[in-house]
Design a protein around this motif. Structure first.
Motif, PDB file in Angstrom:
ATOM      1  N   HIS A  45       0.806  -1.223   0.000  1.00 36.36           N
ATOM      2  CA  HIS A  45       0.000   0.000   0.000  1.00 36.36           C
ATOM      3  C   HIS A  45       0.841   1.275   0.000  1.00 36.36           C
ATOM      4  O   HIS A  45       0.279   2.372  -0.085  1.00 36.36           O
ATOM      5  CB  HIS A  45      -0.972  -0.016   1.190  1.00 36.36           C
ATOM      6  N   ARG A  46       2.146   1.115   0.140  1.00 37.49           N
ATOM      7  CA  ARG A  46       3.082   2.251   0.184  1.00 37.49           C
ATOM      8  C   ARG A  46       2.680   3.267   1.251  1.00 37.49           C
ATOM      9  O   ARG A  46       2.746   4.473   1.054  1.00 37.49           O
ATOM     10  CB  ARG A  46       3.202   2.913  -1.183  1.00 37.49           C
ATOM     11  N   LYS A  47       2.232   2.721   2.387  1.00 34.18           N
ATOM     12  CA  LYS A  47       1.803   3.541   3.519  1.00 34.18           C
ATOM     13  C   LYS A  47       2.120   2.779   4.798  1.00 34.18           C
ATOM     14  O   LYS A  47       2.169   1.557   4.798  1.00 34.18           O
ATOM     15  CB  LYS A  47       0.288   3.798   3.485  1.00 34.18           C
ATOM     16  N   THR A  48       2.235   3.517   5.897  1.00 31.47           N
ATOM     17  CA  THR A  48       2.382   2.858   7.184  1.00 31.47           C
ATOM     18  C   THR A  48       1.035   2.276   7.601  1.00 31.47           C
ATOM     19  O   THR A  48      -0.013   2.676   7.096  1.00 31.47           O
ATOM     20  CB  THR A  48       2.845   3.844   8.279  1.00 31.47           C
ATOM     21  N   LEU A  49       1.073   1.342   8.533  1.00 26.42           N
ATOM     22  CA  LEU A  49      -0.174   0.781   9.053  1.00 26.42           C
ATOM     23  C   LEU A  49      -1.037   1.886   9.661  1.00 26.42           C
ATOM     24  O   LEU A  49      -2.260   1.892   9.501  1.00 26.42           O
ATOM     25  CB  LEU A  49       0.116  -0.306  10.092  1.00 26.42           C
ATOM     26  N   GLN A  50      -0.396   2.819  10.350  1.00 23.61           N
ATOM     27  CA  GLN A  50      -1.133   3.908  10.974  1.00 23.61           C
ATOM     28  C   GLN A  50      -1.825   4.776   9.921  1.00 23.61           C
ATOM     29  O   GLN A  50      -2.973   5.186  10.114  1.00 23.61           O
ATOM     30  CB  GLN A  50      -0.207   4.764  11.847  1.00 23.61           C
ATOM     31  N   ASP A  51      -1.165   5.024   8.794  1.00 21.68           N
ATOM     32  CA  ASP A  51      -1.791   5.804   7.722  1.00 21.68           C
ATOM     33  C   ASP A  51      -2.994   5.061   7.136  1.00 21.68           C
ATOM     34  O   ASP A  51      -4.029   5.668   6.849  1.00 21.68           O
ATOM     35  CB  ASP A  51      -0.791   6.118   6.610  1.00 21.68           C
ATOM     36  N   ILE A  52      -2.852   3.743   6.961  1.00 22.21           N
ATOM     37  CA  ILE A  52      -3.974   2.942   6.451  1.00 22.21           C
ATOM     38  C   ILE A  52      -5.149   3.023   7.433  1.00 22.21           C
ATOM     39  O   ILE A  52      -6.302   3.222   7.035  1.00 22.21           O
ATOM     40  CB  ILE A  52      -3.549   1.479   6.203  1.00 22.21           C
ATOM     41  N   LEU A  53      -4.853   2.878   8.717  1.00 20.26           N
ATOM     42  CA  LEU A  53      -5.895   2.980   9.744  1.00 20.26           C
ATOM     43  C   LEU A  53      -6.600   4.337   9.682  1.00 20.26           C
ATOM     44  O   LEU A  53      -7.829   4.416   9.711  1.00 20.26           O
ATOM     45  CB  LEU A  53      -5.293   2.819  11.134  1.00 20.26           C
ATOM     46  N   HIS A  54      -5.800   5.375   9.618  1.00 18.95           N
ATOM     47  CA  HIS A  54      -6.334   6.742   9.620  1.00 18.95           C
ATOM     48  C   HIS A  54      -7.209   6.998   8.388  1.00 18.95           C
ATOM     49  O   HIS A  54      -8.280   7.597   8.487  1.00 18.95           O
ATOM     50  CB  HIS A  54      -5.184   7.746   9.683  1.00 18.95           C
ATOM     51  N   GLU A  55      -6.759   6.505   7.226  1.00 17.39           N
ATOM     52  CA  GLU A  55      -7.460   6.795   5.971  1.00 17.39           C
ATOM     53  C   GLU A  55      -8.614   5.835   5.681  1.00 17.39           C
ATOM     54  O   GLU A  55      -9.610   6.229   5.078  1.00 17.39           O
ATOM     55  CB  GLU A  55      -6.467   6.756   4.802  1.00 17.39           C
ATOM     56  N   GLN A  56      -8.468   4.562   6.088  1.00 13.51           N
ATOM     57  CA  GLN A  56      -9.446   3.552   5.673  1.00 13.51           C
ATOM     58  C   GLN A  56     -10.169   2.867   6.830  1.00 13.51           C
ATOM     59  O   GLN A  56     -11.162   2.184   6.604  1.00 13.51           O
ATOM     60  CB  GLN A  56      -8.745   2.484   4.818  1.00 13.51           C
ATOM     61  N   GLY A  57      -9.636   2.966   8.037  1.00 14.52           N
ATOM     62  CA  GLY A  57     -10.257   2.346   9.200  1.00 14.52           C
ATOM     63  C   GLY A  57      -9.694   0.962   9.506  1.00 14.52           C
ATOM     64  O   GLY A  57      -9.025   0.339   8.683  1.00 14.52           O
ATOM     65  N   TYR A  58      -9.978   0.494  10.720  1.00 15.96           N
ATOM     66  CA  TYR A  58      -9.390  -0.754  11.189  1.00 15.96           C
ATOM     67  C   TYR A  58      -9.912  -1.982  10.456  1.00 15.96           C
ATOM     68  O   TYR A  58      -9.188  -2.957  10.278  1.00 15.96           O
ATOM     69  CB  TYR A  58      -9.539  -0.899  12.709  1.00 15.96           C
ATOM     70  N   LEU A  59     -11.154  -1.958  10.023  1.00 20.21           N
ATOM     71  CA  LEU A  59     -11.680  -3.127   9.303  1.00 20.21           C
ATOM     72  C   LEU A  59     -11.009  -3.288   7.946  1.00 20.21           C
ATOM     73  O   LEU A  59     -10.724  -4.415   7.513  1.00 20.21           O
ATOM     74  CB  LEU A  59     -13.200  -3.032   9.155  1.00 20.21           C
ATOM     75  N   ALA A  60     -10.696  -2.176   7.297  1.00 17.64           N
ATOM     76  CA  ALA A  60      -9.974  -2.238   6.020  1.00 17.64           C
ATOM     77  C   ALA A  60      -8.571  -2.798   6.245  1.00 17.64           C
ATOM     78  O   ALA A  60      -8.090  -3.625   5.450  1.00 17.64           O
ATOM     79  CB  ALA A  60      -9.907  -0.861   5.377  1.00 17.64           C
ATOM     80  N   LEU A  61      -7.925  -2.371   7.323  1.00 18.19           N
ATOM     81  CA  LEU A  61      -6.585  -2.894   7.617  1.00 18.19           C
ATOM     82  C   LEU A  61      -6.649  -4.405   7.835  1.00 18.19           C
ATOM     83  O   LEU A  61      -5.806  -5.152   7.337  1.00 18.19           O
ATOM     84  CB  LEU A  61      -5.980  -2.188   8.836  1.00 18.19           C
ATOM     85  N   ARG A  62      -7.661  -4.870   8.554  1.00 18.30           N
ATOM     86  CA  ARG A  62      -7.810  -6.320   8.770  1.00 18.30           C
ATOM     87  C   ARG A  62      -8.051  -7.049   7.452  1.00 18.30           C
ATOM     88  O   ARG A  62      -7.539  -8.151   7.246  1.00 18.30           O
ATOM     89  CB  ARG A  62      -8.949  -6.605   9.744  1.00 18.30           C
ATOM     90  N   GLU A  63      -8.806  -6.451   6.539  1.00 16.81           N
ATOM     91  CA  GLU A  63      -9.020  -7.059   5.222  1.00 16.81           C
ATOM     92  C   GLU A  63      -7.718  -7.145   4.436  1.00 16.81           C
ATOM     93  O   GLU A  63      -7.436  -8.165   3.798  1.00 16.81           O
ATOM     94  CB  GLU A  63     -10.057  -6.255   4.424  1.00 16.81           C
ATOM     95  N   HIS A  64      -6.929  -6.059   4.475  1.00 14.15           N
ATOM     96  CA  HIS A  64      -5.629  -6.068   3.789  1.00 14.15           C
ATOM     97  C   HIS A  64      -4.733  -7.167   4.371  1.00 14.15           C
ATOM     98  O   HIS A  64      -4.051  -7.873   3.635  1.00 14.15           O
ATOM     99  CB  HIS A  64      -4.927  -4.714   3.923  1.00 14.15           C
ATOM    100  N   GLU A  65      -4.770  -7.295   5.704  1.00 13.92           N
ATOM    101  CA  GLU A  65      -3.956  -8.307   6.369  1.00 13.92           C
ATOM    102  C   GLU A  65      -4.390  -9.712   5.955  1.00 13.92           C
ATOM    103  O   GLU A  65      -3.551 -10.560   5.635  1.00 13.92           O
ATOM    104  CB  GLU A  65      -4.065  -8.140   7.892  1.00 13.92           C
ATOM    105  N   GLU A  66      -5.690  -9.966   5.923  1.00 19.52           N
ATOM    106  CA  GLU A  66      -6.177 -11.278   5.521  1.00 19.52           C
ATOM    107  C   GLU A  66      -5.719 -11.609   4.097  1.00 19.52           C
ATOM    108  O   GLU A  66      -5.263 -12.721   3.820  1.00 19.52           O
ATOM    109  CB  GLU A  66      -7.701 -11.334   5.601  1.00 19.52           C
ATOM    110  N   LYS A  67      -5.824 -10.651   3.201  1.00 19.70           N
ATOM    111  CA  LYS A  67      -5.412 -10.867   1.811  1.00 19.70           C
ATOM    112  C   LYS A  67      -3.927 -11.243   1.741  1.00 19.70           C
ATOM    113  O   LYS A  67      -3.553 -12.189   1.045  1.00 19.70           O
ATOM    114  CB  LYS A  67      -5.689  -9.598   0.995  1.00 19.70           C
ATOM    115  N   ILE A  68      -3.096 -10.508   2.463  1.00 15.05           N
ATOM    116  CA  ILE A  68      -1.650 -10.800   2.479  1.00 15.05           C
ATOM    117  C   ILE A  68      -1.408 -12.207   3.030  1.00 15.05           C
ATOM    118  O   ILE A  68      -0.645 -12.991   2.457  1.00 15.05           O
ATOM    119  CB  ILE A  68      -0.895  -9.743   3.333  1.00 15.05           C
ATOM    120  N   LEU A  69      -2.061 -12.551   4.136  1.00 13.20           N
ATOM    121  CA  LEU A  69      -1.860 -13.859   4.766  1.00 13.20           C
ATOM    122  C   LEU A  69      -2.291 -14.997   3.845  1.00 13.20           C
ATOM    123  O   LEU A  69      -1.618 -16.032   3.767  1.00 13.20           O
ATOM    124  CB  LEU A  69      -2.612 -13.934   6.094  1.00 13.20           C
ATOM    125  N   LEU A  70      -3.401 -14.809   3.148  1.00 14.25           N
ATOM    126  CA  LEU A  70      -3.885 -15.860   2.257  1.00 14.25           C
ATOM    127  C   LEU A  70      -2.999 -16.025   1.026  1.00 14.25           C
ATOM    128  O   LEU A  70      -3.042 -17.069   0.366  1.00 14.25           O
ATOM    129  CB  LEU A  70      -5.331 -15.577   1.836  1.00 14.25           C
TER     130      LEU A  70
END
Length: 178
Positions: A45-70
């Motif tokens: 995402h070329r962003k820090t986790l904190q920037d992703i949280l701030h811009e998209q919210g915690y549920l979006a961060l969890r979705e990004h994490e799931e995609k990476i893990l899978l």
């Protein structure tokens, strides 16, 4: 995975538990590659986790994490996951295909002493949720998915690395006898 030298070890636990630090040390000791899934998210995402949280919210961060893990298909790796990896049952089951999941169990008191950047660390949690509430919510999930639980209380990094290696070897031997 019937060869311990080809299996991966996945580390789970709270932010501040030492997954990245212990993971790197384990990779050196066991001659395995190392991957930190938080870094993979940031790179994608070329962003820090904190920037992703701030811009998209915690549920979006969890979705990004799931995609990476899978999308992880690594044998012979040490995989340090983000603290919220356990919110995805699908991702945790996927990771278990590559080897044991190891929970680095650290007390809430010790975590609070270690973490001085709670508000800027990029922890995927609901607005206003305290660190203690996150801990209470996640700990049962860590225990559910862990094949091995490492009690980290009062142990230095080398002791933890040795304990993970011993536990993983015992776990592998037991699986072979079964």
């Amino acid at each position: 995975m019937n060869n311990p030298y080809h299996q991966s070890l996945t580390l789970i636990g709270m932010p501040g538990a030492g997954k990245s630090t212990i993971g790197l040390l384990l990779a050196k000791h066991l001659a395995k590659d190392f991957v930190d899934t938080d870094l993979l998210i940031q790179l994608e995402h070329r962003k820090t986790l904190q920037d992703i949280l701030h811009e998209q919210g915690y549920l979006a961060l969890r979705e990004h994490e799931e995609k990476i893990l899978l999308n992880i298909h690594h044998s012979n790796h040490i995989i340090a996951t983000g603290g919220s990896a356990v919110y995805s049952a699908k991702a945790m089951q996927h990771l278990k295909k590559f080897g044991p999941v190891i929970f680095l169990d650290v007390t809430i008191q010790e975590l609070e002493q270690r973490l001085h950047n709670f508000s800027t660390r990029g922890i995927a949690s609901a607005a206003g949720q305290t660190f203690a509430e996150i801990y209470a919510e996640r700990r049962p999930l860590y225990l559910r998915y862990a094949d091995i639980v490492i009690d980290c209380s009062g142990k230095n990094q080398e002791q933890l690395v040795d304990e993970v290696i011993c536990q993983e070897a015992e776990d592998f031997a037991a699986a072979q006898d079964a």
